[in-house]
Design an enzyme around this catalytic site. Sequence first.
Site, mmCIF file in Angstrom:
data_model
loop_
_atom_site.group_PDB
_atom_site.id
_atom_site.type_symbol
_atom_site.label_atom_id
_atom_site.label_comp_id
_atom_site.label_asym_id
_atom_site.label_seq_id
_atom_site.Cartn_x
_atom_site.Cartn_y
_atom_site.Cartn_z
ATOM 1 N N HIS A 1 0.801 -1.221 0.000
ATOM 2 C CA HIS A 1 0.000 0.000 0.000
ATOM 3 C C HIS A 1 0.834 1.271 0.000
ATOM 4 O O HIS A 1 0.286 2.355 -0.105
ATOM 5 C CB HIS A 1 -0.940 0.021 1.202
ATOM 6 C CG HIS A 1 -0.217 0.271 2.489
ATOM 7 N ND1 HIS A 1 0.455 -0.706 3.143
ATOM 8 C CD2 HIS A 1 -0.018 1.398 3.199
ATOM 9 C CE1 HIS A 1 1.026 -0.213 4.221
ATOM 10 N NE2 HIS A 1 0.762 1.072 4.289
HETATM 11 C C1 UD1 Z 1 -1.734 5.480 5.906
HETATM 12 C C2 UD1 Z 1 -0.365 5.919 6.432
HETATM 13 C C3 UD1 Z 1 0.650 4.800 6.277
HETATM 14 C C4 UD1 Z 1 0.126 3.522 6.905
HETATM 15 C C5 UD1 Z 1 -1.231 3.207 6.314
HETATM 16 C C6 UD1 Z 1 -1.839 1.954 6.875
HETATM 17 C C7 UD1 Z 1 0.126 8.308 6.158
HETATM 18 C C8 UD1 Z 1 0.938 9.290 5.394
HETATM 19 N N1 UD1 Z 1 0.151 7.056 5.699
HETATM 20 O O1 UD1 Z 1 -1.587 5.246 4.511
HETATM 21 O O2 UD1 Z 1 1.852 5.167 6.909
HETATM 22 O O3 UD1 Z 1 1.045 2.489 6.649
HETATM 23 O O4 UD1 Z 1 -2.116 4.301 6.575
HETATM 24 O O5 UD1 Z 1 -3.017 1.633 6.216
HETATM 25 O O6 UD1 Z 1 -0.481 8.657 7.137
HETATM 26 N N2 UD1 Z 1 -8.990 5.018 2.036
HETATM 27 C C9 UD1 Z 1 -10.222 4.447 2.072
HETATM 28 N N3 UD1 Z 1 -10.766 4.135 3.287
HETATM 29 C C10 UD1 Z 1 -10.123 4.373 4.450
HETATM 30 C C11 UD1 Z 1 -8.865 4.978 4.399
HETATM 31 C C12 UD1 Z 1 -8.303 5.287 3.189
HETATM 32 O O7 UD1 Z 1 -10.841 4.197 1.052
HETATM 33 O O8 UD1 Z 1 -10.676 4.064 5.515
HETATM 34 C C13 UD1 Z 1 -8.386 5.336 0.728
HETATM 35 C C14 UD1 Z 1 -8.684 6.747 0.288
HETATM 36 O O9 UD1 Z 1 -8.832 6.758 -1.087
HETATM 37 C C15 UD1 Z 1 -7.440 7.487 0.663
HETATM 38 C C16 UD1 Z 1 -6.357 6.426 0.450
HETATM 39 O O10 UD1 Z 1 -6.984 5.207 0.816
HETATM 40 O O11 UD1 Z 1 -7.241 8.628 -0.106
HETATM 41 C C17 UD1 Z 1 -5.135 6.651 1.276
HETATM 42 O O12 UD1 Z 1 -5.492 6.814 2.654
HETATM 43 P P1 UD1 Z 1 -4.502 7.649 3.612
HETATM 44 O O13 UD1 Z 1 -5.042 7.658 4.987
HETATM 45 O O14 UD1 Z 1 -4.173 8.957 2.994
HETATM 46 O O15 UD1 Z 1 -3.147 6.833 3.551
HETATM 47 P P2 UD1 Z 1 -2.863 5.256 3.565
HETATM 48 O O16 UD1 Z 1 -2.388 4.847 2.237
HETATM 49 O O17 UD1 Z 1 -3.979 4.485 4.181
#
Ligand code: UD1
Length: 375
Positions: free
Chosen positions: A206
């Site tokens: 991820h």
């Molecule tokens: C975040 C953390 C990463 C961690 C990971 C675990 C940061 C910079 N990154 O990355 O260090 O390893 O969490 O999962 O904080 N999304 C959903 N549903 C959710 C959450 C996210 O659909 O409940 C999708 C959204 O499109 C979002 C994307 O995932 O834009 C990324 O989510 P985000 O929280 O920005 O970062 P992660 O990749 O989850």
Amino acid sequence: MFLVAGARPNFVKIAPLVEAFERAAPRDRLEVRLVNTGQHYDPLMAGSFFEELGIREPDVDLGVGSGTHAEQTARILVAFERLLVEERPRLVVVVGDVNSTLACALAAAKLGIDIAHVEAGLRSRDRSMPEEINRIVTDALSSLCFTTCVEASENLAHEGIATDRIFFVGNVMIDTLLRSRDRARPPASLATVGLRPREYALITLHRAGNVDRPVEAGRVVAAAERAAARLPLVFPMHPRTRQMLERHGLLARLLAVASAHLVEPLPYLEFLYVMDRARVVLTDSGGIQEETSVLGVPCLTLRQNTERPITIEQGTNRLVGLEPDNVAAALDEVLAAPMPRARPLPLWDGRAAERIADITVRHYGVHTAETGMSR
Ligand code: UD1
């Protein structure tokens, strides 16, 4: 005091902390307010972790959701600052290295509120990773830095952080693993697949650096295909990864591989079950490098660097990068070798949260009835 969580790995880390803090300092002495920023909000990324790990309902949910780094960080800053101004805690405890960790630390620091950082001092020395920036800034702002290994403590000392602020206490993520291992259960979503212990691989990906751009995403998909050609492959897919693979036209390619079993993100206890019985794990996650070390499951890390070199010294983890040929060669070596022996790491003994709570309570807030003095 506030205890903050926001994203999936945070929930695993705060579970033992909530309990340990509430045990170490009864409510009338040091009230623990649990704050969820809402960075992760899908039931499979957030809610299921609260249920399975027995974490009580958060006292406050900031509901910030997704966005660019600036948007997400800014939303947390504004919402958390408002809360801090209203409630004025003495201490904010943050865990890990996600955007919620950084934003809450920054808001607290600007208001002169002390910060304790759990899992401090890890360094990949790769500032293209957003997490590395989050780690460096959070540690620089923290009054108490709790580390998982001696090397992390040394990193902090080298950055000029006073040694009396650094405490090597062990690993709270492993506290949760050790207390959950017996409760792990087979995933409902894989019930019809018929996987046999040690006869399948598990992959999770991820990291933005691995999935956001088409070139890297293409490489990791090719690596997954090479793995699935050797043994059945379980692929619980993070929402970010699913979105990106779809955008790059790579999802259909993986779905067409019969031995690759793509499923939704797994609840903690189901993921633990699958990880504990895998022949090998391929990942770009930090926490999984640690968990496989404790479980004695070989881990191939699809990155060029790791902030957790202790897992490599331990012998279970290996950095293989993204080149499909390199991943396949490393996989062949792992499959030809016997399973490694699980060896305990110093202080990864299930009691890290207890140590953190004891040290914190000693520093803050316990107003003893006998002396009437803070100690
Ligand atoms: C975040 C953390 C990463 C961690 C990971 C675990 C940061 C910079 N990154 O990355 O260090 O390893 O969490 O999962 O904080 N999304 C959903 N549903 C959710 C959450 C996210 O659909 O409940 C999708 C959204 O499109 C979002 C994307 O995932 O834009 C990324 O989510 P985000 O929280 O920005 O970062 P992660 O990749 O989850």
